[in-house]
Enzyme design. Structure first.
Site, mmCIF file in Angstrom:
data_model
loop_
_atom_site.group_PDB
_atom_site.id
_atom_site.type_symbol
_atom_site.label_atom_id
_atom_site.label_comp_id
_atom_site.label_asym_id
_atom_site.label_seq_id
_atom_site.Cartn_x
_atom_site.Cartn_y
_atom_site.Cartn_z
ATOM 1 N N LYS A 1 0.813 -1.224 0.000
ATOM 2 C CA LYS A 1 0.000 0.000 0.000
ATOM 3 C C LYS A 1 0.845 1.271 0.000
ATOM 4 C CE LYS A 1 -4.388 -1.828 1.331
ATOM 5 N NZ LYS A 1 -5.663 -1.698 1.994
ATOM 6 N N LYS B 1 -4.239 -10.208 -5.622
ATOM 7 C CA LYS B 1 -5.518 -10.582 -5.006
ATOM 8 C C LYS B 1 -6.605 -9.598 -5.425
ATOM 9 C CE LYS B 1 -6.000 -8.070 -0.740
ATOM 10 N NZ LYS B 1 -7.174 -7.923 0.047
ATOM 11 N N LYS C 1 -11.188 -4.576 -2.839
ATOM 12 C CA LYS C 1 -12.352 -3.716 -3.019
ATOM 13 C C LYS C 1 -11.971 -2.304 -3.444
ATOM 14 C CE LYS C 1 -13.580 -3.975 1.572
ATOM 15 N NZ LYS C 1 -12.381 -3.819 2.410
HETATM 16 P P1 ATP Z 1 -8.798 -2.928 0.466
HETATM 17 O O1 ATP Z 1 -8.803 -3.003 -1.030
HETATM 18 O O2 ATP Z 1 -9.438 -1.695 1.002
HETATM 19 O O3 ATP Z 1 -7.458 -3.229 1.068
HETATM 20 P P2 ATP Z 1 -9.769 -5.596 0.652
HETATM 21 O O4 ATP Z 1 -10.744 -5.939 -0.425
HETATM 22 O O5 ATP Z 1 -8.389 -6.101 0.503
HETATM 23 O O6 ATP Z 1 -9.775 -4.063 0.947
HETATM 24 P P3 ATP Z 1 -10.160 -6.028 3.472
HETATM 25 O O7 ATP Z 1 -11.126 -5.165 4.157
HETATM 26 O O8 ATP Z 1 -8.717 -5.717 3.640
HETATM 27 O O9 ATP Z 1 -10.457 -6.173 1.934
HETATM 28 O O10 ATP Z 1 -10.415 -7.523 3.913
HETATM 29 C C1 ATP Z 1 -11.576 -7.982 4.593
HETATM 30 C C2 ATP Z 1 -11.483 -9.482 4.721
HETATM 31 O O11 ATP Z 1 -11.570 -10.074 3.431
HETATM 32 C C3 ATP Z 1 -10.151 -9.963 5.293
HETATM 33 O O12 ATP Z 1 -10.406 -11.100 6.058
HETATM 34 C C4 ATP Z 1 -9.349 -10.319 4.085
HETATM 35 O O13 ATP Z 1 -8.362 -11.274 4.344
HETATM 36 C C5 ATP Z 1 -10.426 -10.881 3.180
HETATM 37 N N1 ATP Z 1 -10.074 -10.724 1.776
HETATM 38 C C6 ATP Z 1 -9.824 -9.565 1.138
HETATM 39 N N2 ATP Z 1 -9.569 -9.779 -0.151
HETATM 40 C C7 ATP Z 1 -9.637 -11.125 -0.323
HETATM 41 C C8 ATP Z 1 -9.454 -11.977 -1.441
HETATM 42 N N3 ATP Z 1 -9.153 -11.471 -2.618
HETATM 43 N N4 ATP Z 1 -9.602 -13.310 -1.270
HETATM 44 C C9 ATP Z 1 -9.921 -13.824 -0.053
HETATM 45 N N5 ATP Z 1 -10.102 -13.067 1.045
HETATM 46 C C10 ATP Z 1 -9.967 -11.741 0.918
#
Ligand code: ATP
Ligand code: LTN
Length: 329
Positions: free
Chosen positions: A113, A194, A197
């Protein structure tokens, strides 16, 4: 009852990756554990957020958890907003004073990040200490997350162990709970990464709130490879393996059954099958989501969660406060 605890940042709309790594695990285990499910809005501001959008994302996230099957009527379910409990920030500060700076700058998420912008905030560095406070305040046994958060849970474990050694048994040492299938749903356009969001590529992530048309379009244009063979091989065939994983998560079948169903066919048929499975699961979730929003129950659910989480956190914080020597005896 042992405790499960997790949070999903309100940094945008929830994705199918968030469902696979976080929400679906809570739904599966909610009857067996006392569950603490919270919205880490304080984590979200480690990168810039629009305040109006942040408010909206918080409420929408709660409605989406419930629409996905989280049951707020279970006596052992507690849903709350991180910033409505001031103990998280208080304990985080104490943890910051017990964490070597290098342990924080070594975290994968920090590196990824911080590389996206010319400058970054101190909050992005200390983020795992706040996450450790979120977990350790409640004596959580398991922390359901995707694989990307494993390193942060390990930091929380280390802090708990070090703290206990120095000040006496105060914290329960938590364990990550990573799903066997769906721990890392990949970006549809760049399967090396990965799914996230807060992506900027509109075709990269499927959101739980996407329309049927959007879901089909994104999945049909997912990047695969050119060898035309359907098999599960995450290293050499990340795009195809990702589609098989999404199918498995959303249809409930094993990876082996997913491969057996699609092998020998073309990528077009695989994508159509994956899109059908996602649509079939998400359309009823979206109907439920609208009902939850219209029910007007969210405030009442969050009030219960705020009261309960503050009560538990206050007790733990009092132990810590005494242990480190703060204030009066
Ligand atoms: P951001 O893009 O804002 O970093 P994010 O989509 O990575 O957000 P988080 O809020 O960081 O999501 O994650 C919420 C939960 O979802 C955590 O348990 C994280 O491990 C899980 N998670 C996020 N992205 C994935 C993915 N691509 N596959 C499986 N689990 C995920
Ligand atoms: N860091 C997590 C969100 C999060 C969390 C937590 C998850 C904040 N506090 C405590 C589990 C337990 C993320 O970015 N997904």
């Amino acid at each position: 009852m042992d405790r499960l605890l997790t949070g999903l940042q309100p940094s945008g709309a929830l994705t199918i990756g968030n469902y696979a790594g976080g929400i679906s695990q809570i739904v599966n285990y909610q009857k067996d554990y006392e569950t603490f499910l919270f919205v880490p809005d304080m984590h979200a501001i480690t990168v810039p957020q629009d305040p109006e959008a942040l408010h909206r994302n918080i409420i929408n996230a709660i409605a989406m958890y419930i629409a996905c099957g989280v049951d707020p009527d279970l006596e052992n379910m507690h849903i709350y907003i991180q910033s409505e409990n001031l103990y998280h920030a208080n304990l985080s500060w104490i943890f910051e004073c017990h964490t070597p700076h290098g342990d924080l700058t070594r975290m994968h998420q920090f590196k990824a990040k911080s590389a996206l912008h010319e400058t970054f905030t101190e909050g992005l560095v200390t983020y795992p200490d706040l996450m450790a406070a979120d977990i350790l305040l409640y004596d959580a046994k398991y922390v359901p997350t995707g694989i990307d958060q494993k390193q942060h849970v390990e930091l929380a474990r280390n802090l708990a162990i070090r703290f206990n050694n120095r000040y006496g048994e105060i914290f329960r040492v938590p364990e990550p709970m990573i799903p066997t299938i769906g721990a890392k749903i990949r970006d549809l356009q760049n399967p090396e990464q990965k799914m996230s969001k807060s992506t900027t590529n509109p075709k990269a992530s499927v959101f739980l709130s996407d329309t049927e048309k959007q879901i089909r379009k994104k999945i049909m244009s997912a990047v695969t490879d050119s060898d035309g063979v359907i098999k599960f091989d995450e290293e050499n065939k990340p795009g195809v393996s990702n589609l098989l994983t999404i199918y498995s998560v959303f249809s409930g079948c094993s990876i082996e059954d997913a491969v057996a169903k699609f092998e020998g066919g073309g990528y077009g048929d695989l994508k159509k099958g994956v899109a059908d499975a996602v649509v079939e699961k998400l359309m009823p979730v979206q109907e439920e989501y609208n009902k939850v929003i219209e029910s007007g129950r969210i405030n009442e659910i969050l009030d219960e969660g705020r009261e309960f989480s503050n009560k538990i956190a206050a007790e733990k914080y009092e132990q810590v406060r005494k242990a480190v020597g703060f204030g009066r005896i």
